[in-house]
Write a protein that holds these residues in place. Sequence first.
Motif, PDB file in Angstrom:
ATOM      1  N   MET A 158       0.863  -1.493  -0.196  1.00 22.67           N
ATOM      2  CA  MET A 158       0.235   0.142  -0.016  1.00 22.67           C
ATOM      3  C   MET A 158       1.250   0.932  -0.098  1.00 22.67           C
ATOM      4  O   MET A 158       0.188   2.355  -0.660  1.00 22.67           O
ATOM      5  N   GLY A 159       1.983   1.137   0.361  1.00 24.92           N
ATOM      6  CA  GLY A 159       2.937   1.932   0.556  1.00 24.92           C
ATOM      7  C   GLY A 159       3.091   2.630   1.761  1.00 24.92           C
ATOM      8  O   GLY A 159       4.234   3.833   1.920  1.00 24.92           O
ATOM      9  N   PHE A 202       0.528  -0.278  -6.285  1.00 23.93           N
ATOM     10  CA  PHE A 202      -0.766  -0.520  -6.602  1.00 23.93           C
ATOM     11  C   PHE A 202      -1.185   1.835  -7.246  1.00 23.93           C
ATOM     12  O   PHE A 202      -0.748   2.319  -6.646  1.00 23.93           O
ATOM     13  N   ASP A 203      -1.894   1.483  -8.274  1.00 22.27           N
ATOM     14  CA  ASP A 203      -2.643   2.981  -8.685  1.00 22.27           C
ATOM     15  C   ASP A 203      -3.501   2.823  -7.538  1.00 22.27           C
ATOM     16  O   ASP A 203      -3.185   4.723  -7.342  1.00 22.27           O
ATOM     17  N   HIS A 204      -4.193   2.758  -7.421  1.00 21.04           N
ATOM     18  CA  HIS A 204      -5.440   3.654  -6.383  1.00 21.04           C
ATOM     19  C   HIS A 204      -5.644   2.747  -4.800  1.00 21.04           C
ATOM     20  O   HIS A 204      -5.879   0.784  -5.287  1.00 21.04           O
ATOM     21  N   VAL A 205      -5.761   2.867  -3.835  1.00 19.72           N
ATOM     22  CA  VAL A 205      -5.798   1.863  -3.032  1.00 19.72           C
ATOM     23  C   VAL A 205      -7.001   2.354  -1.586  1.00 19.72           C
ATOM     24  O   VAL A 205      -7.026   3.870  -1.626  1.00 19.72           O
ATOM     25  N   ARG A 206      -7.847   1.988  -1.497  1.00 19.99           N
ATOM     26  CA  ARG A 206      -8.784   2.613  -0.448  1.00 19.99           C
ATOM     27  C   ARG A 206      -9.316   1.773   0.848  1.00 19.99           C
ATOM     28  O   ARG A 206      -9.979   0.824   1.047  1.00 19.99           O
ATOM     29  N   ASP A 209      -2.986   7.533  -3.626  1.00 17.92           N
ATOM     30  CA  ASP A 209      -3.149   7.223  -5.211  1.00 17.92           C
ATOM     31  C   ASP A 209      -1.537   7.514  -5.768  1.00 17.92           C
ATOM     32  O   ASP A 209      -0.454   8.137  -4.776  1.00 17.92           O
ATOM     33  N   ALA A 210      -1.583   6.870  -6.745  1.00 17.09           N
ATOM     34  CA  ALA A 210       0.121   6.759  -7.928  1.00 17.09           C
ATOM     35  C   ALA A 210       0.209   6.552  -9.105  1.00 17.09           C
ATOM     36  O   ALA A 210      -0.747   5.833  -9.808  1.00 17.09           O
ATOM     37  N   ARG A 211       0.250   7.975  -9.049  1.00 13.95           N
ATOM     38  CA  ARG A 211      -0.008   8.237 -10.770  1.00 13.95           C
ATOM     39  C   ARG A 211       1.516   7.740 -11.830  1.00 13.95           C
ATOM     40  O   ARG A 211       2.442   7.746 -11.416  1.00 13.95           O
ATOM     41  N   SER A 262      -1.712  11.771  -2.354  1.00 14.09           N
ATOM     42  CA  SER A 262      -1.448  11.618  -3.233  1.00 14.09           C
ATOM     43  C   SER A 262       0.286  11.046  -4.141  1.00 14.09           C
ATOM     44  O   SER A 262       1.070  12.373  -3.491  1.00 14.09           O
ATOM     45  N   PHE A 263       0.555  10.308  -4.811  1.00 12.93           N
ATOM     46  CA  PHE A 263       1.789  10.518  -5.296  1.00 12.93           C
ATOM     47  C   PHE A 263       1.807  10.142  -6.974  1.00 12.93           C
ATOM     48  O   PHE A 263       1.917  10.091  -7.296  1.00 12.93           O
TER      49      PHE A 263
END
Length: 789
Positions: free
Chosen positions: A686-687, A705-709, A721-723, A759-760
């Motif tokens: 998750m980061g 992952f691009d997005h974790v909720r 979020d990871a762009r 947001s990354f």
Amino acid sequence: MGMASIDKWSELRSLASPCAILLMATTMPAAIAQAPSLRGVDIANPLVGTAPLDRQELIGNAPPPGEPVYSGQTSPGARLPHSSVEAAPMNNNIALTYPNGVPTPYYYTNPTMIGFTGGGGQTYGGNAEPVIMPVVGDWSAAPAYSQAYYDKTREVAAPGYYSVYLDSFKTKVELTATRWASLMQFSFPQSERSNILLNLLGHGGTIELIDDHSIRGISKGRESIDGRYFVAEFSRPFTKFGTFRRSPGDDRGWGIGNKDVAPASRSIEGDYAGAYVTYQTRPGDKVLVRMAHGTSYEQATRRLRQELPGWDFSAVRTAARSAWDRLLGRVQVSGGTAKQRSLFYSTLFQSFASPRLIAQKGERFTDSNGKVQVATHDRYGPVPFWDTGRNQIVLLALMEPDVVQDIMQSEYEMAQEKGYMNTSFHGDNAVFLYLGAWKRGIPFDYAGVWPYLRKNATDPKGPRDYLAEYDRQGWIADIVPQGNPSPPYAGGKAGAATTLEYAWDDHALADYAGRLGKTEDQHRFLQRAGNYANVFDQLTGFVRGRTADGKWIAPFDPQEPYYNFMMKEASGWSTLWLAPHDVKGLMTLLGGREAFNAKLDAFFSTPYTPKGICRDCTGLIGQYVHGNQPDQQVPYYYDWSGQPWKTQALVRRILNDMYGSDAAGYGYAGMDDQGATSSWYVMSAMGFYPVDPSSDVYMIGSPIFDHVRLEMGGGKLLEIDARNNSAANIYIQSMTLNGKRWTKPWFRHADIKNGARISFVMGPKPNRTWGSAPAAMAPSMSDAAGRGE
């Protein structure tokens, strides 16, 4: 042993190369190549963690001759979250094997099945009983068992369900479970002798056939998990039956001993006491067995009636799946690869292996003193603090704060029953659970539990070994073994490692005391929290054992792993870093930021070439050992030292290589230890990661992952979020937290407690300015701000 230069970084970066990621993706099992729209419960695979790694560079010189490489030693069985009941396969005949760590009943590569269990059993399930096995034709009594080859391609594991086809008996086995009961379904072939065998383990007990469809028993050896008593009922009446046991006495004959089989007998007592029932079956005939345990036959029967009143296997399986869906569904991820998503939910599933629920509120249970009581809340078993106390307790606090309240109350009551707070294996880490939960805002009587936390740390008669010595001189000496035997020597006091563990514990106690306003205790424990420096040898640059006269133990090679001499299941390299509460102070001991980074670089790049064989030391990157607890936090230390991009690359490499990189796709680097190694994956994927679980600080890695909720308690959401995220774009270019520019490689729980969005922006090359400024360093004990947080 010289330090590696900064140029060694090129070796570290190659860990997370796109080629490695591509190889991983092309070798993933077909079973997990699922569409990303599937829910987590649909792609979680409980087989993950049951296999060993198989690449030599990852397992080093392990295992010792005559032993298997450690797997995660997880279970693929059917269970509910935290349940003490698990319907599980058993393909490891523990009674006829030499001990090699823990009594795990399942090891993925073993080719034959021994039986199936439907009770709890301590810790790893190896003591679960009775063992139940469908056998067509001739059979052998335990402990030999009638082993059956089984088809790996037809083995299916999902949250709340397990199935396997026994080729030797042409029989399909399906397992599912409720909170307090297990349900097994056997689909037999055409046969005049389709048998079901049921037996206790070697410590024995009593077995009774009480009518034409029920068997019950009492184990002599069961500890208080779901109870010593069991009741098992069969969906189809049996007309042929009997009992068996190991014959009394010590006569072993020419084999493993003599058996005592009594056809038509309805009761038996003794070692491996068991019963058999026989059916005539047509192809596809099903016989179901439902079973529950308890502190009495009455409680076991009541649980069975309440939870399994009928024989609808599909309905029970569906209910189990729904329970897991509610929990796993609290985290939703998108992006990454199919394998990464499957590994994420599989490791999340395994993260809830402990602690186990002993009794729900209002139920009877057996307490620490053997007394039967009625639970005033959901009562859980002990937390394995040396293992999951380093990370999993934080994951539970994020996802299940209400459960954590009950866990803390359970530990508090066990302390009241025994006089001391529980410890686990090594160290005295219960304070991590309480202080970490306190800082995360979970309500509890923190003042009430303090006397027991304090007593552990101040009473020489308590569970802290060598406490008087530690308190008197600030470190624990070790004894040089006669003849200086080769590593991994298992004798000794683990003096250096224990000193470090206690210092870490003491820092948390100082913080705790400060919150209670107990300044004298705060000062005392804060002073002891610096004791880790007393076993740091400036000459060698390592933590090192000392004899009672204060001299450094020689000879000393920091590469050599020891089980209890100076270190604990680790080498000097691994043990060096065991000061998560004061990374800055450790940095100072090593000569400052530049020297600290050089030492870290050397740690992750110096080839692993010890003479001694450490069975726990697998999952290697240089001297780093991901397969055991002492150094699992170290990849995040670059966040303190101004080089967070190295943490980012290392985290990606570990997630890629140490989980599922084997041929089966289910391998772990060493034991999961009831959810610890699994939780490392979950949070790192998750980061972020809690290097010190007693702190409210999370260190930042590299989200896959691009997005974790993540649904936290109280309806709060953490979204990440990871762009521009990909296998190549592993480096953080920039970050915002709730829309604000963020330049620190860490954040506090207070930053996310009301819900947050992180947001990354990711990229293919390190941004060496992000998170690298000295002012961006995370707090440590050595900071004035780090005292009494």
